[in-house]
Scaffold this active site. Structure first.
Site, PDB file in Angstrom:
ATOM      1  CD  GLU A 200     108.043  96.907   0.016  1.00  0.00           C
ATOM      2  OE1 GLU A 200     109.122  96.573   0.524  1.00  0.00           O
ATOM      3  OE2 GLU A 200     106.960  96.467   0.396  1.00  0.00           O
ATOM      4  CE  LYS A 201     112.771 106.473  -1.288  1.00  0.00           C
ATOM      5  NZ  LYS A 201     113.594 106.423  -2.510  1.00  0.00           N
ATOM      6  CE  LYS A 237     112.420  88.896  11.573  1.00  0.00           C
ATOM      7  NZ  LYS A 237     111.042  88.437  11.817  1.00  0.00           N
ATOM      8  CD  GLU A 287     106.912  88.859   5.858  1.00  0.00           C
ATOM      9  OE1 GLU A 287     106.272  88.145   5.071  1.00  0.00           O
ATOM     10  OE2 GLU A 287     107.974  88.498   6.370  1.00  0.00           O
ATOM     11  CG  ASN A 289     105.749  86.540   9.403  1.00  0.00           C
ATOM     12  OD1 ASN A 289     105.648  86.219   8.215  1.00  0.00           O
ATOM     13  ND2 ASN A 289     106.789  87.169   9.871  1.00  0.00           N
ATOM     14  NE  ARG A 291     105.871  82.009  10.171  1.00  0.00           N
ATOM     15  CZ  ARG A 291     106.890  82.762  10.547  1.00  0.00           C
ATOM     16  NH1 ARG A 291     107.211  82.836  11.826  1.00  0.00           N
ATOM     17  NH2 ARG A 291     107.603  83.455   9.679  1.00  0.00           N
ATOM     18  CB  VAL A 294     112.213  82.096  15.406  1.00  0.00           C
ATOM     19  CG1 VAL A 294     113.478  81.650  16.119  1.00  0.00           C
ATOM     20  CG2 VAL A 294     111.948  81.238  14.184  1.00  0.00           C
ATOM     21  NE  ARG A 337     115.918  83.977  14.766  1.00  0.00           N
ATOM     22  CZ  ARG A 337     115.049  83.961  13.763  1.00  0.00           C
ATOM     23  NH1 ARG A 337     115.246  83.140  12.746  1.00  0.00           N
ATOM     24  NH2 ARG A 337     114.002  84.749  13.750  1.00  0.00           N
TER      25      ARG A 337
HETATM   26  P1  ADP Z   1     110.687  87.731   3.904  1.00  0.00           P
HETATM   27  O1  ADP Z   1     109.254  87.354   3.980  1.00  0.00           O
HETATM   28  O2  ADP Z   1     111.401  87.062   2.772  1.00  0.00           O
HETATM   29  O3  ADP Z   1     111.402  87.604   5.214  1.00  0.00           O
HETATM   30  P2  ADP Z   1     110.313  90.626   4.296  1.00  0.00           P
HETATM   31  O4  ADP Z   1     109.409  91.453   3.463  1.00  0.00           O
HETATM   32  O5  ADP Z   1     109.844  90.290   5.669  1.00  0.00           O
HETATM   33  O6  ADP Z   1     110.717  89.284   3.494  1.00  0.00           O
HETATM   34  O7  ADP Z   1     111.709  91.350   4.415  1.00  0.00           O
HETATM   35  C1  ADP Z   1     112.813  90.736   5.045  1.00  0.00           C
HETATM   36  C2  ADP Z   1     113.904  91.760   5.266  1.00  0.00           C
HETATM   37  O8  ADP Z   1     114.320  92.332   4.010  1.00  0.00           O
HETATM   38  C3  ADP Z   1     113.506  92.959   6.113  1.00  0.00           C
HETATM   39  O9  ADP Z   1     113.606  92.697   7.497  1.00  0.00           O
HETATM   40  C4  ADP Z   1     114.535  93.964   5.639  1.00  0.00           C
HETATM   41  O10 ADP Z   1     115.796  93.710   6.206  1.00  0.00           O
HETATM   42  C5  ADP Z   1     114.646  93.701   4.154  1.00  0.00           C
HETATM   43  N1  ADP Z   1     113.675  94.549   3.388  1.00  0.00           N
HETATM   44  C6  ADP Z   1     112.421  94.223   3.031  1.00  0.00           C
HETATM   45  N2  ADP Z   1     111.812  95.239   2.375  1.00  0.00           N
HETATM   46  C7  ADP Z   1     112.718  96.248   2.314  1.00  0.00           C
HETATM   47  C8  ADP Z   1     112.709  97.598   1.760  1.00  0.00           C
HETATM   48  N3  ADP Z   1     111.646  98.098   1.134  1.00  0.00           N
HETATM   49  N4  ADP Z   1     113.851  98.339   1.894  1.00  0.00           N
HETATM   50  C9  ADP Z   1     114.949  97.845   2.530  1.00  0.00           C
HETATM   51  N5  ADP Z   1     115.018  96.601   3.051  1.00  0.00           N
HETATM   52  C10 ADP Z   1     113.917  95.804   2.964  1.00  0.00           C
END
Ligand code: ADP
Length: 452
Positions: A200-201, A237, A287, A289, A291, A294, A337
């Site tokens: 991903e970028k 978070k 993504e 979720n 469910r 929190v 939290r």
């Molecule tokens: P997980 O399922 O492990 O929590 P996520 O895809 O939800 O993974 O990403 C968690 C966090 O990682 C995001 O809230 C963000 O802070 C960082 N992140 C994810 N993807 C990117 C991206 N493409 N660029 C910058 N930060 C990202």
């Protein structure tokens, strides 16, 4: 409606579900490991069953033990909470095979969204904007390099099966790519048993903004606005708030409707969260979720909708609680939290809570399962409780939060309370001027570069 719900979880979320059940007049069954015999959810439930020794894999993740507990107690549905089995499609199917209700989405949707590559493809197909990146898993270094050049460095290597911020590695330049690929794949293999990764970028200063949705499984779905969860440490978070300090009503309505429409098209059932990164006015899906999360109390505070109660009603075949046009965002809410961790090193600090005084007063909510004398066991997450504060405006909310944090006492263990007491007085936080890297920069003693 269900007669008796077994709560397949522990801690504050088990208590949260129990409260919703009591209001609905549904009997409750708590399950617990031997380490949790004195836990609050066990004390407050109508019945309880010990399902195994302390390690989660032998207790809270032990499907045969949970089925036996349902059978012994005559429970007719299971609420999985968050974590543990909440996003396990197989568990949902097994329950259905045993004529037990699962308070969650359809198994096919859990499975679809559990694979981040499939989730991203689905989101794209449903008209949700996604982060630029590879179309699927990357299988060779050469492919990865070609994609990296196309989308531009830095890039992020992410695990298809990822969760909890694991299996994610940044490649700042082409030279970093090979190492990022192999470390992310190795981490993913050992954490999830699946080494697939995608690209991903890597966005530089985005915010994390997520949309809460609710679907009836028959093609009806609404959104309940957003939560801004940009204050994170290690992609986890720490502080969540709603509405986002940077989102205008029109932008909220637009992205909210995009999400609700996608959920209507999927015939999604129950609560869900669609997570985005938000940069320069654009949303990028990361993504979904499937469910309760929190941070759900933030949304409950600003919409006055009980998400867990509605989740149960909907799982039992009920209607959505409101029409989209009836949903209004009321004031502002912030959740902290509070973890049993050293506030500087974040080392877990399990042990006995010698003094506990939760704050109170107008607009203050504590979701916690601890009490004075309670021993936080070392086996599970380190959440002591969530402090959720509501106010008519963000300013009033911050004023109440400052006061509530100062009033709260948790002695005997280390907690992250001092961190929150400092954050709530930081000019950037007061201004709402932060992004997903702000907190780590702040903790490292670097001047956090502001979001604007
Ligand atoms: P997980 O399922 O492990 O929590 P996520 O895809 O939800 O993974 O990403 C968690 C966090 O990682 C995001 O809230 C963000 O802070 C960082 N992140 C994810 N993807 C990117 C991206 N493409 N660029 C910058 N930060 C990202």
């Amino acid at each position: 409606m269900f007669d008796k719900i077994l709560i397949a979880n522990r801690g504050e979320i088990a208590l949260r579900v129990l409260r919703a059940c009591k209001e609905l007049g549904i009997s409750t069954v708590a399950v617990h490991s031997t380490a949790d015999a004195d836990a609050m959810h066990v004390r407050l439930a109508d019945e309880s069953v010990c399902i195994g020794p302390p390690p989660s894999k032998d207790s809270y993740l032990n499907i045969p033990a949970l089925l036996a507990a349902c059978e012994i107690t005559g429970a007719d549905a299971v609420h999985p909470g968050y974590g543990f089995l909440s996003e396990n499609a197989r568990f949902a199917e097994i329950l259905a095979d045993h004529n037990l209700g699962f308070i969650g989405p359809k198994a096919e949707h859990i499975r679809l969204m559990g694979d981040k590559i499939e989730a991203k493809k689905t989101a794209k197909r449903l008209g949700i904007p996604v982060v630029p990146g590879s179309d699927g898993a990357v299988t060779s270094e050469a492919d990865a390099l070609a994609i990296g050049r196309e989308i531009g460095f830095p890039v992020l290597v992410k695990a298809a099966a990822g969760g909890g911020g694991r299996g994610m590695k940044v490649a700042h330049t082409e030279a970093d790519l090979a190492l990022a690929l192999s470390t992310a794949a190795n981490e993913a293999r050992s954490a999830f048993g699946d080494a697939s990764v995608y690209l991903e970028k890597y966005l530089q200063k985005p915010r994390h903004i997520e949309i809460q949705i609710l679907g009836d499984g028959r093609g009806g779905a609404i959104h309940l606005g957003e939560r801004d969860c940009s204050l994170q440490r290690r992609h986890q978070k720490v502080w969540e708030e709603g509405p986002s300090p940077v989102l205008a009503a029109a932008a909220r309505a637009r992205i909210g409707e995009t999400c609700a429409k996608a959920m209507r098209d999927m015939k999604y059932l129950g609560v869900g969260t669609i997570e985005f990164l938000y940069e320069d006015g654009e949303f990028y899906f990361i993504e979904m979720n499937t469910r309760i999360q929190v941070e759900h109390p933030v949304t409950e505070s600003i919409t006055d909708i009980d998400l867990v109660l509605e989740q149960i009603r909907i799982a039992a075949g009920g209607e959505l609680p409101a029409k989209q046009s009836d949903i209004a965002i009321i004031g502002h809410a912030i959740e902290c939290r509070i973890n049993a961790e050293n506030p500087q090193t974040f080392r877990p600090s399990p042990g006995r809570i010698t003094q506990f005084h939760p704050p109170g007063g107008l607009g203050v909510r504590i979701d916690s399962a601890v009490y004075q004398g309670y021993v936080i066991p070392p086996y599970y997450d380190s959440l002591v409780g969530k402090l959720i504060v509501h106010g008519k405006t963000r300013g009033e909310c911050l004023m109440r939060l400052r006061r509530a944090l100062d009033e709260m006492v948790v002695d005997g263990i280390e907690t992250t309370l001092p961190l929150f007491r400092a954050l709530v007085r930081e000019p950037d936080i007061i201004e709402g001027d932060y992004h997903i890297h702000w907190l780590e920069q702040y903790l490292a003693g670097q001047p956090p570069d502001a979001a604007k």
